[in-house]
Design an enzyme around this catalytic site. Structure first.
Site, PDB file in Angstrom:
ATOM      1  CE  LYS A 124      -2.275  -1.281   3.729  1.00  0.00           C
ATOM      2  NZ  LYS A 124      -1.921  -2.712   3.839  1.00  0.00           N
ATOM      3  CB  THR A 125       3.608   2.425   2.197  1.00  0.00           C
ATOM      4  OG1 THR A 125       2.850   2.313   3.404  1.00  0.00           O
ATOM      5  CG2 THR A 125       4.506   3.648   2.285  1.00  0.00           C
ATOM      6  CD  GLU A 168      -0.207   3.464   3.087  1.00  0.00           C
ATOM      7  OE1 GLU A 168      -0.405   2.490   3.832  1.00  0.00           O
ATOM      8  OE2 GLU A 168       0.869   4.081   3.038  1.00  0.00           O
TER       9      GLU A 168
END
Length: 461
Positions: A124-125, A168
């Site tokens: 996600k990051t 996110e």
């Protein structure tokens, strides 16, 4: 539920304002003209930054903090704040509306023309950060909330215009079911957070509910390799765009190659048509597929292809994602946040393409529940390194050790034929590294806890 309206403003109080996510949301509201107060256990760079922007910060949490803030319209708290917290109790006694951190993030999303939420068990990051750099390369002015430090925006938050918001979206405790996205990216769906979810079926159900959060006509970018994909997508009336390894994916890659530092390049295919060569500034095959997801999201939202490819090329990664920390005695020290077996697999595979004599991994397991649930998988993936050091388990929020320790994991790694050492303390690990690592070796400190301190201390950081 209390609604956040950028046109009206309000006094928002944050209980636990010092966390990376809470501080970021507070900064967004500050820059939108809201009055912000908050408390945290200890002062930090994040709380100092907020004070410089005009927030009032209290050290420690007590009812008196609320008494000194008579005009609070809504209070926000994190999952770490329990019902017996004196500050939360004072808020409730005064009848002040409350929002969880996830609910606040969802309310903030409502104030943007397009809201993109990036979800998945891992990646996600990095993917959110890739999207950020592509949007900036295209000359757009997005507001960004990312779960790590992205040097290109000078932190974890960028406050831009009201047209586009990117964040996110974490599945833990079903946080993402409080969001209001107009576009979603789902990178993968795998077992994790088994201290909250019962099993993979419950996790899949949550992702299916997440997809239902999209409005009709919204955009869903999803990995074509997810098992029984149709169950996740359901019958939602949204635009579905796939990415992945399958040739039938809308976005896929061919002719993947690596440079001398394990950075991949590939030919981008969009719906079977050659769209040009993509070169990444980060390592590993897993980032090929993170970049495909990011490309699909921005291109389907109308970003120029050349600008998107240029943005990917300059993206150099975020803190704690295969981050080169430095070199000591000819040993290259890299730090990585990997704490799930699939993440370890991706990181060590990337390291295999990185120049090295011998590959060391210093692993700090994160939580007892995750370590117990994935003990065999952890051993299998860590055995990809030439030699492994395992520190004590980082308990995080947990108090029950479930009868396991890092020594159990070391036994399983050794059974697979890889040299492994259980060394509990960081001081002992540092001494062992200095005595055993040699010039040309690569050492990766790995885990979601504080294992990064080992490499930083060796480097005198």
């Amino acid at each position: 539920m209390y609604q956040i309206d950028f046109n009206k403003g309000a006094h928002v109080h944050f209980i636990g304002i010092g966390g990376i996510s809470m501080s970021g949301l507070a900064e967004i509201l500050l820059k939108e003209g809201f009055q912000i107060s908050g408390s945290d256990a200890h002062p930090s760079q994040l709380t100092s930054h907020l004070e410089q922007l005009g927030a009032r910060i209290y050290c420690g949490q007590s009812a008196s903090n609320i008494e000194q803030e008579p005009g609070i319209d809504v209070a926000v708290y994190t999952a770490a704040i329990h019902e017996d917290n004196p500050e939360l109790a004072a808020v409730q006694k005064r009848g002040i509306p409350t929002l969880t951190r996830a609910q606040l993030l969802g309310e903030i999303m409502r104030n943007y023309g397009q809201a993109v939420a990036v979800a998945g068990t891992h990646g996600k990051t990095t993917t959110t950060s890739m999207i950020t750099d592509m949007l900036l390369a295209a000359g757009l002015n997005p507001t960004i909330s990312v779960g790590g430090i992205l040097k290109d925006i000078g932190g974890n938050i960028r406050v831009g215009g009201s047209e586009l918001f990117v964040t996110e979206a974490c599945e833990y405790t079903n946080s993402f079911l409080s969001f209001y996205p107009t576009a979603e990216v789902i990178l993968n769906i795998e077992e994790d957070h088994l201290d909250f979810f019962k099993d993979i079926q419950e996790i899949r159900h949550s992702f299916g509910e997440f997809v239902k959060r999209l409005p009709d006509g919204g955009l869903l970018v999803i990995n074509s390799g997810i098992d029984r994909l149709e169950e996740i997508v359901g019958e939602k009336n949204c635009r579905v765009v796939t990415f992945g390894k399958g040739e039938d994916s809308d976005y896929t890659a061919k002719n993947i190659a690596y440079d001398e530092f394990a950075r991949p390049s590939y030919d981008l295919l969009i719906r079977g048509e050659d769209a040009g060569r993509v070169t990444l500034g980060v390592t590993g095959e897993h980032n090929v597929y993170n970049s495909l997801a990011a490309l699909a999201a921005v291109l389907e939202l109308g970003v120029n292809l050349d600008a998107a490819i240029a943005g990917l090329k300059v993206f150099g990664g975020t803190d704690r994602r295969f981050e080169k920390k430095g070199v000591i005695g000819g040993v290259t020290i890299i730090d990585d946040y990997a704490h799930h077996p699939q993440e370890i697999h991706a990181t060590l595979e990337a390291a295999r393409h990185y120049p090295h004599r011998k590959l060391w991994c210093v692993f700090q397991p994160h939580t007892y529940t995750r370590t117990k649930a994935f003990m065999d998988q952890f051993a299998q993936e860590l055995a990809r390194a030439d030699e492994v050091i395992v520190a004590d388990i980082y308990a995080a929020r947990e108090t029950d050790n479930l009868g396991i320790s890092s020594a159990n994991l070391v036994e399983k790694i050794r059974a697979m034929g890889t040299k492994a050492h259980y060394i509990p303390s960081f001081d002992e690990i540092e001494t062992f590294i200095l005595q055993n690592c040699m010039q040309g070796d690569v050492l990766i400190t790995m885990g979601a806890g504080d294992i990064v301190k080992v490499g930083e201390k060796l480097l005198g950081m």
